[in-house]
Design an enzyme around this catalytic site. Structure first.
Site, PDB file in Angstrom:
ATOM      1  N   ASN A 132       0.869  -1.180   0.000  1.00 46.36           N
ATOM      2  CA  ASN A 132       0.000   0.000   0.000  1.00 46.36           C
ATOM      3  C   ASN A 132       0.907   1.233   0.000  1.00 46.36           C
ATOM      4  O   ASN A 132       1.544   1.524   1.006  1.00 46.36           O
ATOM      5  CB  ASN A 132      -0.889  -0.045   1.251  1.00 46.36           C
ATOM      6  CG  ASN A 132      -1.725   1.209   1.398  1.00 46.36           C
ATOM      7  OD1 ASN A 132      -1.771   2.057   0.500  1.00 46.36           O
ATOM      8  ND2 ASN A 132      -2.392   1.330   2.541  1.00 46.36           N
ATOM      9  N   TRP A 133       0.950   1.898  -1.131  1.00 45.07           N
ATOM     10  CA  TRP A 133       1.875   3.038  -1.255  1.00 45.07           C
ATOM     11  C   TRP A 133       1.311   4.326  -0.661  1.00 45.07           C
ATOM     12  O   TRP A 133       1.978   5.364  -0.681  1.00 45.07           O
ATOM     13  CB  TRP A 133       2.261   3.241  -2.734  1.00 45.07           C
ATOM     14  CG  TRP A 133       3.185   2.175  -3.255  1.00 45.07           C
ATOM     15  CD1 TRP A 133       3.725   1.125  -2.542  1.00 45.07           C
ATOM     16  CD2 TRP A 133       3.698   2.054  -4.590  1.00 45.07           C
ATOM     17  NE1 TRP A 133       4.526   0.365  -3.354  1.00 45.07           N
ATOM     18  CE2 TRP A 133       4.533   0.907  -4.614  1.00 45.07           C
ATOM     19  CE3 TRP A 133       3.536   2.799  -5.764  1.00 45.07           C
ATOM     20  CZ2 TRP A 133       5.202   0.501  -5.773  1.00 45.07           C
ATOM     21  CZ3 TRP A 133       4.203   2.378  -6.912  1.00 45.07           C
ATOM     22  CH2 TRP A 133       5.028   1.254  -6.918  1.00 45.07           C
ATOM     23  N   LYS A 134       0.065   4.263  -0.175  1.00 41.53           N
ATOM     24  CA  LYS A 134      -0.543   5.433   0.488  1.00 41.53           C
ATOM     25  C   LYS A 134      -0.340   6.685  -0.372  1.00 41.53           C
ATOM     26  O   LYS A 134      -0.303   6.584  -1.593  1.00 41.53           O
ATOM     27  CB  LYS A 134       0.005   5.572   1.906  1.00 41.53           C
ATOM     28  CG  LYS A 134      -0.146   4.266   2.699  1.00 41.53           C
ATOM     29  CD  LYS A 134       0.078   4.400   4.171  1.00 41.53           C
ATOM     30  CE  LYS A 134      -0.106   3.034   4.840  1.00 41.53           C
ATOM     31  NZ  LYS A 134      -0.013   3.069   6.284  1.00 41.53           N
ATOM     32  N   HIS A 160      -9.461   0.979   4.823  1.00 39.07           N
ATOM     33  CA  HIS A 160      -8.189   1.114   5.543  1.00 39.07           C
ATOM     34  C   HIS A 160      -8.404   1.983   6.781  1.00 39.07           C
ATOM     35  O   HIS A 160      -9.201   2.921   6.757  1.00 39.07           O
ATOM     36  CB  HIS A 160      -7.133   1.748   4.622  1.00 39.07           C
ATOM     37  CG  HIS A 160      -5.759   1.676   5.216  1.00 39.07           C
ATOM     38  ND1 HIS A 160      -5.321   2.586   6.146  1.00 39.07           N
ATOM     39  CD2 HIS A 160      -4.754   0.782   5.050  1.00 39.07           C
ATOM     40  CE1 HIS A 160      -4.093   2.252   6.514  1.00 39.07           C
ATOM     41  NE2 HIS A 160      -3.724   1.164   5.857  1.00 39.07           N
ATOM     42  N   GLU A 188      -6.765   4.288   8.038  1.00 38.19           N
ATOM     43  CA  GLU A 188      -6.552   5.732   7.853  1.00 38.19           C
ATOM     44  C   GLU A 188      -7.802   6.371   7.273  1.00 38.19           C
ATOM     45  O   GLU A 188      -8.135   7.528   7.592  1.00 38.19           O
ATOM     46  CB  GLU A 188      -5.320   5.970   6.957  1.00 38.19           C
ATOM     47  CG  GLU A 188      -4.034   5.720   7.740  1.00 38.19           C
ATOM     48  CD  GLU A 188      -2.867   5.228   6.914  1.00 38.19           C
ATOM     49  OE1 GLU A 188      -2.885   5.370   5.676  1.00 38.19           O
ATOM     50  OE2 GLU A 188      -1.924   4.685   7.518  1.00 38.19           O
ATOM     51  N   GLU A 190      -5.244  -5.188  10.281  1.00 34.93           N
ATOM     52  CA  GLU A 190      -4.194  -4.209  10.563  1.00 34.93           C
ATOM     53  C   GLU A 190      -4.515  -3.521  11.888  1.00 34.93           C
ATOM     54  O   GLU A 190      -5.351  -2.608  11.932  1.00 34.93           O
ATOM     55  CB  GLU A 190      -4.145  -3.149   9.459  1.00 34.93           C
ATOM     56  CG  GLU A 190      -3.876  -3.709   8.082  1.00 34.93           C
ATOM     57  CD  GLU A 190      -3.305  -2.656   7.139  1.00 34.93           C
ATOM     58  OE1 GLU A 190      -2.213  -2.899   6.618  1.00 34.93           O
ATOM     59  OE2 GLU A 190      -3.931  -1.597   6.952  1.00 34.93           O
ATOM     60  N   GLY A 245       2.667   1.970  10.880  1.00 34.60           N
ATOM     61  CA  GLY A 245       3.625   3.070  10.783  1.00 34.60           C
ATOM     62  C   GLY A 245       4.327   3.383  12.098  1.00 34.60           C
ATOM     63  O   GLY A 245       4.994   4.407  12.234  1.00 34.60           O
ATOM     64  N   SER A 273       3.649  -2.472  10.188  1.00 37.66           N
ATOM     65  CA  SER A 273       5.096  -2.564  10.372  1.00 37.66           C
ATOM     66  C   SER A 273       5.691  -3.902   9.918  1.00 37.66           C
ATOM     67  O   SER A 273       6.613  -4.423  10.543  1.00 37.66           O
ATOM     68  CB  SER A 273       5.470  -2.253  11.831  1.00 37.66           C
ATOM     69  OG  SER A 273       5.065  -0.935  12.168  1.00 37.66           O
ATOM     70  N   GLY A 282       2.959  -1.243   4.275  1.00 36.20           N
ATOM     71  CA  GLY A 282       2.986   0.184   3.982  1.00 36.20           C
ATOM     72  C   GLY A 282       4.412   0.640   3.683  1.00 36.20           C
ATOM     73  O   GLY A 282       4.943   0.435   2.588  1.00 36.20           O
ATOM     74  N   GLY A 283       5.051   1.238   4.689  1.00 36.84           N
ATOM     75  CA  GLY A 283       6.365   1.859   4.520  1.00 36.84           C
ATOM     76  C   GLY A 283       7.376   1.002   3.779  1.00 36.84           C
ATOM     77  O   GLY A 283       8.068   1.484   2.866  1.00 36.84           O
TER      78      GLY A 283
HETATM   79  P1  13P Z   1       3.164   0.161   7.701  1.00 38.11           P
HETATM   80  O1  13P Z   1       3.657  -1.106   7.060  1.00 38.11           O
HETATM   81  O2  13P Z   1       3.897   1.393   7.252  1.00 38.11           O
HETATM   82  O3  13P Z   1       3.040   0.026   9.182  1.00 38.11           O
HETATM   83  O4  13P Z   1       1.655   0.385   7.143  1.00 38.11           O
HETATM   84  C1  13P Z   1       0.759  -0.661   7.217  1.00 38.11           C
HETATM   85  C2  13P Z   1      -0.428  -0.293   6.426  1.00 38.11           C
HETATM   86  O5  13P Z   1      -1.193   0.579   6.804  1.00 38.11           O
HETATM   87  C3  13P Z   1      -0.663  -0.989   5.143  1.00 38.11           C
HETATM   88  O6  13P Z   1      -1.938  -0.737   4.662  1.00 38.11           O
END
Ligand code: 13P
Length: 254
Positions: free
Chosen positions: A9-11, A96, A98, A168, A174, A214, A235-236
Site C-alpha cells: 500500500n503506497w498510500k 483502511h 486511515e 491491521e 507506521g 510494520s 505500507g512503509g
Molecule cells: P506500515 O507497514 O507502514 O506500518 O503500514 C501498514 C499499512 O497501513 C498498510 O496498509
C-alpha cells in the site's frame, strides 16, 4: 492450500515517475515468485501508467479506495470501481484504518464499497483492525468481529471468493510496533471463525487473511509461519523495491 498474497500500500507517496521507477525495479526482482500473489497500490493518478508498465508481469494493481457507486453520476471527487478497472486495477483496498480514522469511512460505507467493487469484478481487500485503546480495554476481538459482520454483510459465498481480509491493528501501523506473531495468529483465527459463522467453514478455510502493521523483510517469515496468516499488507516497507521484493520473496525455510 491458500496462496499467499503480498500487497504493498503506497498510500499518498510517489509522483507518477517515481511510482513507475519503483514498479519497474520491482518487476524483475519478483518475477520468479509465482507461488504467491503480488499486488501494489499506487495513488489514483499513477494507476494507469503503472499498470501499463507492469502489464504482462505477475504484479497486480490495486487502488486504495473506491466510490460506493458504480454508475456514472454527480459524485465530485469520487472514482468508481468500474473506472478503476478501466485504469488497470484488479484489486481495491477498502476500509483502511486511515480512511476510517480521518476520512469518515464507516462499516456501512465499507459494505457498500465492497459490493460496488465486486460488481465491477475487482477483488476487494477489506481492512479491519482495532485501536490501541480498544485492545487495552480487552475489546480487540469484539471490534474486529463487528467490523467484519457489518463490512461483509449480504455477501454471498461466491462473492467471498473475491474477498481478501487485511487485519491491521491501528497501533501497529507506521509505528514500528508489529503485533507479535501470537497476537496476529490469535486475531486471524478469530477472523476466520467469524467468517465461518457468517459464511460457512468452506468459505472461511479458503479466505486469505493478510496481516498489516510494520511488516518488514526481517519479520515476514515469522509472521508467515503462523497458520492463519496468509500474507501481508505492507505500507512503509513497500515503497522501496528492494525491501518490498525481500518481503515478497520471503522464504519459509530461512
Ligand atoms: P506500515 O507497514 O507502514 O506500518 O503500514 C501498514 C499499512 O497501513 C498498510 O496498509
Amino acid at each position: 492450500m491458500r496462496k499467499p498474497v503480498i500487497a504493498g500500500n503506497w498510500k499518498m507517496f510517489k509522483l507518477i515517475a517515481d511510482a513507475v521507477e519503483t514498479a519497474l525495479e520491482l518487476k524483475p526482482k519478483v518475477a520468479n515468485a509465482n507461488d504467491r500473489e503480488i499486488v501494489i497500490a499506487p495513488v489514483f493518478t499513477a494507476l494507469r501508467t503503472v499498470s501499463d508498465r507492469v502489464d504482462g508481469s505477475n504484479i497486480r494493481i490495486a487502488a486504495q479506495d473506491c466510490a460506493v457507486q458504480n454508475e456514472f453520476g454527480a459524485h465530485t471527487g469520487e472514482v468508481s470501481p468500474d473506472m478503476l478497472r478501466d485504469a488497470g486495477c484488479t484489486h481495491v483496498i477498502i476500509g483502511h484504518s486511515e480512511r476510517r480514522q480521518f476520512y469518515g469511512e464507516t462499516d456501512s460505507s465499507v459494505n457498500k464499497k465492497t459490493k460496488a467493487a465486486l460488481s465491477a469484478g475487482l477483488v476487494a481487500i477489506v481492512c479491519v483492525g482495532e485501536s490501541l485503546a480498544e485492545r487495552e480495554a480487552g475489546n480487540a476481538e469484539t471490534v474486529v468481529k463487528s467490523q467484519l459482520e457489518s463490512g461483509l454483510s449480504g455477501l454471498t459465498v461466491a462473492d467471498m471468493e473475491r474477498i481478501i481480509i487485511a487485519y491491521e491493528p491501528v497501533w501497529a501501523i507506521g509505528t514500528g510496533k508489529t503485533a507479535t506473531p501470537e497476537q496476529a495468529q490469535d486475531m486471524h483465527a478469530a477472523v476466520r471463525k467469524t467468517i465461518a459463522e457468517s459464511h460457512g467453514s468452506g468459505v472461511a478455510d479458503k479466505v486469505r487473511i493478510l496481516y498489516g502493521g510494520s511488516v518488514k523483510p526481517d519479520n515476514i517469515v515469522v509472521l508467515m509461519s503462523q497458520p492463519d496468516v496468509d500474507g501481508a499488507l505492507v505500507g512503509g516497507a513497500s515503497l522501496d523495491a528492494e525491501s518490498f521484493s525481500r518481503i515478497v520473496n520471503f522464504d519459509r525455510t530461512s
